[in-house]
Design a protein around this motif. Sequence first.
Motif, mmCIF file in Angstrom:
data_model
loop_
_atom_site.group_PDB
_atom_site.id
_atom_site.type_symbol
_atom_site.label_atom_id
_atom_site.label_comp_id
_atom_site.label_asym_id
_atom_site.label_seq_id
_atom_site.Cartn_x
_atom_site.Cartn_y
_atom_site.Cartn_z
ATOM 1 N N ASP A 10 0.857 -1.109 -0.200
ATOM 2 C CA ASP A 10 0.154 0.137 -0.089
ATOM 3 C C ASP A 10 0.884 1.201 -0.018
ATOM 4 N N GLN B 135 0.829 4.008 -2.706
ATOM 5 C CA GLN B 135 0.448 5.487 -2.742
ATOM 6 C C GLN B 135 1.435 6.274 -2.857
ATOM 7 N N ILE C 137 -5.370 4.400 -9.915
ATOM 8 C CA ILE C 137 -5.232 4.852 -8.424
ATOM 9 C C ILE C 137 -6.440 5.696 -8.046
ATOM 10 N N HIS D 18 -7.275 4.133 -2.616
ATOM 11 C CA HIS D 18 -5.606 4.763 -2.472
ATOM 12 C C HIS D 18 -5.983 6.306 -2.998
#
Length: 198
Positions: A52, A56, A108, A113
């Motif tokens: 993650d 990100q 995304i 996110h």
Amino acid sequence: MRVRDIDKEKLVIANAIDQIVQDGFQGFSMNKLAKACNISVGTLYIYYKDKDDLIQKIGATVALEFFSDTIKNFSPEMSFEEGLWIQWVNRAHFTMKYPKQVAFFEIIKHSPHGEIILNSTTKFSDFRMIMKQFIDNALHKKEISPMTFEAFWAVAYGPLYTLLNFHTDGKSMGGKPFVLTDTIMKEAFQATIKALKP
């Protein structure tokens, strides 16, 4: 502590973008990424806490590059027509130069996110404020008709992104070969301005 290798980091970013664009989140893993980069999984954890964190951080980097390019040579004080045209040119230039990064950010943006990335730095809220000021100025000067933000966004940027999608695919409706030219972009832009004027 091991030192970060900038070239290795760039390789990781490029491969992560490739994998997520090609296989989505479901097909993406740290093991697969490490293998594609010819490095150990442990090396990835020098740069990122977990999957993650990797998604990100790369997402934030791509978004900042895109937003910075969007407002290049732009001021919210410009006339609406001039300011919007500069944004169209900047957005088109970035999308045509970095199609994979744009495709990656689109994936995304519509994931959990997306909000985390857009709240990760004040630079994103600064960008939103610049855009708000630009639209508020245009409304104050009666250069555009009042409308909901979503309707404005669809009319102001929808035509550009449709053309850019055709360009990226290399074809338009019915499979007709397509390359975006300045002439076509200007034609769509003039129709957009006409649609937004009071």
